[in-house]
Design an enzyme around this catalytic site. Structure first.
Site, PDB file in Angstrom:
ATOM      1  N   CYS A 270       0.822  -1.203  -0.171  1.00 58.54           N
ATOM      2  CA  CYS A 270       0.049   0.070  -0.025  1.00 58.54           C
ATOM      3  C   CYS A 270       0.707   1.361   0.011  1.00 58.54           C
ATOM      4  O   CYS A 270       1.602   1.596   0.721  1.00 58.54           O
ATOM      5  CB  CYS A 270      -1.067  -0.015   1.270  1.00 58.54           C
TER       6      CYS A 270
ATOM      7  N   CYS B  64       0.261   3.874   2.537  1.00 59.57           N
ATOM      8  CA  CYS B  64       0.549   3.058   4.121  1.00 59.57           C
ATOM      9  C   CYS B  64       2.159   3.473   4.090  1.00 59.57           C
ATOM     10  O   CYS B  64       2.495   3.882   5.285  1.00 59.57           O
ATOM     11  CB  CYS B  64       0.416   1.651   4.031  1.00 59.57           C
TER      12      CYS B  64
END
Length: 103
Positions: free
Chosen positions: A24, A27
């Protein structure tokens, strides 16, 4: 992981949990922000990172449907949650609002 996670969130410290995934992009952008928050606050806040791919049952338990998702626990109670990337000042403001953490 379930029992140790419960022990962590039930600690006397404020606990900020970051549900993330290694694949991600947002993230990855949040990681240095959380590191900086932790450096500023030291032991006043515990920051815990949970990889949803390795801890799927825990992600399901807290209904994490997108990453990153941050959850804030104070005295073992979930008091705040937010999906997406927040800037450092916004995270610090949340921590100050929901806990006795001084920023």
């Amino acid at each position: 992981m379930k029992s140790s996670f419960n022990d962590i969130i039930n600690s006397e410290r404020t606990v900020l949990v970051d549900f993330f995934a290694t694949w991600c992009g947002p993230c990855q952008a949040l990681m240095p922000i959380l590191k900086s928050v932790k450096e500023d606050l030291g032991d006043a806040v515990k920051v815990v990172k949970i990889d949803i791919d390795k801890n799927n049952a825990l992600a399901l338990r807290y209904q994490v449907r997108s990453v990153p998702t941050m959850l804030l626990f104070v005295d073992g109670k979930l008091v705040w949650r937010q999906s997406g990337v927040l800037q450092k000042q916004d995270i610090l403001k949340v921590l100050q609002t929901y806990s006795s953490t001084s920023v």
